[in-house]
Design a protein around this motif. Structure first.
Motif, short mmCIF file in Angstrom:
data_model
loop_
_atom_site.label_atom_id
_atom_site.label_comp_id
_atom_site.label_asym_id
_atom_site.label_seq_id
_atom_site.Cartn_x
_atom_site.Cartn_y
_atom_site.Cartn_z
N PRO A 328 29.41 26.99 37.61
CA PRO A 328 30.33 27.73 36.91
C PRO A 328 29.42 29.66 37.24
N LEU A 329 30.79 30.63 37.42
CA LEU A 329 30.28 31.37 37.94
C LEU A 329 30.63 31.93 37.27
N GLY A 330 31.95 33.13 37.79
CA GLY A 330 32.51 33.95 36.85
C GLY A 330 32.25 34.42 34.83
N LEU A 331 32.16 35.19 34.43
CA LEU A 331 31.66 34.81 32.46
C LEU A 331 32.73 36.52 32.74
N ALA A 332 33.39 36.89 31.52
CA ALA A 332 34.00 37.54 30.97
C ALA A 332 33.92 37.37 29.02
N MET A 333 33.67 38.44 28.78
CA MET A 333 34.14 38.44 27.40
C MET A 333 34.60 39.38 27.42
N SER A 334 35.79 38.68 26.08
CA SER A 334 37.12 39.60 25.71
C SER A 334 36.43 40.20 24.11
N ALA A 335 37.92 41.23 23.73
CA ALA A 335 37.14 42.21 22.49
C ALA A 335 36.93 41.23 21.29
N GLY A 336 37.36 40.66 21.40
CA GLY A 336 37.55 39.30 20.17
C GLY A 336 36.01 38.78 20.32
N GLY A 337 35.53 38.09 21.18
CA GLY A 337 34.28 37.73 21.02
C GLY A 337 34.19 36.36 22.02
N VAL A 387 39.17 40.25 31.34
CA VAL A 387 40.38 40.92 30.25
C VAL A 387 40.50 42.06 29.98
N ASP A 388 41.74 42.99 30.19
CA ASP A 388 42.66 43.40 30.34
C ASP A 388 42.93 43.84 28.46
N SER A 389 43.76 44.98 28.41
CA SER A 389 43.74 45.31 26.88
C SER A 389 44.43 43.91 26.06
N GLN A 390 45.59 43.24 26.65
CA GLN A 390 46.55 43.17 25.94
C GLN A 390 45.89 41.51 26.69
N GLY A 391 44.69 41.34 26.39
CA GLY A 391 44.36 39.41 26.30
C GLY A 391 45.03 38.65 27.39
N ASN A 392 45.51 39.64 28.70
CA ASN A 392 45.47 38.54 29.46
C ASN A 392 43.91 38.57 30.33
N ILE A 393 43.86 37.52 31.34
CA ILE A 393 42.88 36.87 32.13
C ILE A 393 42.54 37.17 33.08
N PHE A 394 42.40 37.78 34.45
CA PHE A 394 42.47 38.19 36.00
C PHE A 394 41.48 36.84 36.35
N ASN A 401 42.53 33.72 48.69
CA ASN A 401 42.27 34.74 48.86
C ASN A 401 43.41 35.50 47.71
N THR A 402 43.69 36.11 45.89
CA THR A 402 44.22 36.06 45.80
C THR A 402 43.75 36.71 44.43
N ILE A 403 45.33 36.95 43.26
CA ILE A 403 44.34 37.46 42.03
C ILE A 403 45.39 36.97 41.38
N ARG A 404 44.83 36.15 40.13
CA ARG A 404 45.23 35.31 39.45
C ARG A 404 45.86 35.79 38.21
N ARG A 405 46.88 35.58 37.47
CA ARG A 405 46.90 35.95 35.84
C ARG A 405 47.05 35.42 35.16
N ILE A 406 46.44 34.50 33.91
CA ILE A 406 46.65 34.36 32.72
C ILE A 406 46.94 34.32 31.78
N THR A 407 47.50 34.10 31.28
CA THR A 407 48.35 34.77 29.90
C THR A 407 47.43 34.29 28.64
N PRO A 408 47.47 34.46 27.57
CA PRO A 408 46.17 33.97 26.27
C PRO A 408 46.55 33.08 26.51
N GLY A 409 48.05 32.97 26.77
CA GLY A 409 48.72 31.01 26.08
C GLY A 409 48.63 29.91 27.22
N GLY A 410 48.07 30.71 28.55
CA GLY A 410 47.34 29.88 29.45
C GLY A 410 48.91 29.69 30.96
N VAL A 411 49.59 30.54 30.57
CA VAL A 411 50.53 30.74 31.58
C VAL A 411 50.35 31.57 33.16
N VAL A 412 49.90 30.92 34.05
CA VAL A 412 49.45 31.23 34.80
C VAL A 412 50.00 31.52 36.27
#
Length: 427
Positions: A328-337, A387-394, A401-412
């Motif tokens: 496991p590498l990167g970690l990110a904490m959302s505003a909702g814990g 994690v952005d202000s809308q809850g999307n995970i980058f 060699n890309t930056i991916r975006r995941i919605t809170p519902g898991g759409v990549v």
């Protein structure tokens, strides 16, 4: 006829950087009568490389196109300008519909500011890249070695670990780079600023009070840096291991990712143990998740289970110590814990609820670069998360060699990067 109302200044000189801009506009390859001035229609942009903003002189009716003048080998663009006297105000076209032309080379860490701009540590380019919410990529700063963990403060200062030079950089909003802590020595020494030393620092997190937390990987330690640059060891550092306990007792094994919750608790991912650890503000270390050998928790002779090879490791969802990881590498904490984990060798993005239940948000253990929903998407060595202000995970999808975006519902989806390794901005 619309054509009669266009004035063509001609091709400009080749540009390596976008001009200063205020308004957003696009243009068809050649202006023709009946040009469809609708924001949702991107089909008319033809062979353009990137939808851009243009406003030299403050004019809002100037439209610009990066046309076939783009030279991928040189990394330069030629820009062609037209005056739009047919339709008045320009329209805006979603950059998500335009080609992804930017290039990264081993994106590792990722951070997000209060305006949802992303900052990426582009490791093999020795660069910090900036990505606007519309997906426009620029090079924010160049550094001396491979940057890893990265954070951005409310005031716009960026801090980044240099994994190779063993220092922590501070980068001003204008892109000026200075050394905030560390002297380049490969050792563990507490002190102020350059009197301190690190060994392969790879993870960085920012507390609500402005304190920096560093995953000092090769020292098997978590370091804490005050706003004035005072460095101290918070946990670990005596030997590698997996023992829980207080400062001087607890041990870590190659800590890599790090995140802080609203209560000041620090979460750490460990490459050596395949654990997720939690450190209280007082320095008490406990193991939150990860399988142990022999069923004995917290003993260095019984440290974690993991496959140790890309795509072939152990993974398991579940509560607390039932969950399993592989590097496991990167970690990110959302505003909702919610804690998000880049389970790197398992090619998955995992999430932990406040009651320590782990589930897989996206990815399927097989390496790849496929957009999709949940297990229908694939990654190749995902590393940094934000994690952005809308809850999307980058996700910094390192080997793709890309930056991916995941919605809170898991759409990549792929947010930035063509997938080719390089250092090319997009405008």
């Amino acid at each position: 006829m619309c054509d009669e109302n266009w004035v063509e200044p001609g091709w400009s000189k080749q540009l390596r950087r976008r001009p200063v801009v205020r308004s957003v506009a696009v243009i068809a390859p050649t202006p023709t009568e009946g040009f469809d001035n609708k924001a949702e229609d991107c089909s008319l942009v033809g062979k353009m490389d990137r939808i851009v903003s243009a406003d030299p002189g403050g004019r809002t009716d100037l439209m610009a196109l990066f046309d076939d003048g783009y030279d991928g080998k040189k990394g330069v663009h030629a820009i062609k300008l037209y005056w739009n006297k047919c339709f008045g105000l320009p329209f805006t076209c979603n950059v998500a519909d335009a080609p992804k032309t930017a290039q990264f080379n081993g994106p590792y860490g990722i951070a997000i500011d209060s305006n949802d701009n992303l900052y990426v540590s582009d490791m093999r380019n020795n660069a910090i890249r900036k990505i606007t919410p519309r997906g426009i990529v620029s090079t924010f700063a160049k550094v001396n070695g491979p940057p890893a963990g990265i954070v951005v403060t409310q005031s716009g200062n960026v801090f980044a670990c240099d994994y190779g030079k063993n220092v922590i950089y501070r980068i001003s909003p204008a892109g000026t780079v200075t050394i905030f802590a560390g002297n380049g020595d490969v050792s563990r020494k507490d002190g102020t600023g350059t009197a301190a030393s690190f060994a392969k620092p790879s993870g960085l997190a920012l507390g609500l009070d402005g304190t920096l937390y560093v995953a000092d990987t090769a020292n098997h330690a978590i370091r804490r840096i005050s706003q004035t640059g005072v460095v101290e060891t918070m946990a670990g550092g005596n030997k590698k291991g997996c023992e829980d306990g207080g400062k001087g007792t607890a041990s870590l094994n190659l800590p890599a990712g790090i995140a802080v919750d609203a209560g000041g608790n620090v979460y750490v991912s460990e490459l050596g143990n395949n654990y997720i650890r939690r450190i209280t503000p007082g320095g008490e270390v406990s193991t939150v998740a990860g399988l142990e050998k022999g069923g004995i928790v917290g003993k260095s002779s019984q440290c974690g289970v993991g496959g140790g090879s890309a795509g072939g490791g152990t993974w398991k969802d579940g509560r607390g110590r039932e969950a399993a990881f592989d590097a496991p590498l990167g970690l990110a904490m959302s505003a909702g814990g919610i804690l998000y984990v880049a389970d790197t060798y398992n090619q998955r993005i995992r999430k932990m609820t406040p009651d320590t239940v782990f589930t897989t948000l996206a990815g399927n253990t097989e390496s790849g670069r496929k957009d999709g929903v949940g297990p229908g998407a694939s990654f190749y060595r995902p590393s940094g998360l934000a994690v952005d202000s809308q809850g999307n995970i980058f996700v910094a999808d390192q080997f793709n060699n890309t930056i991916r975006r995941i919605t809170p519902g898991g759409v990549v989806t792929t947010f930035a990067g063509s997938g080719s390794a390089g250092l090319v901005d997009s405008y």
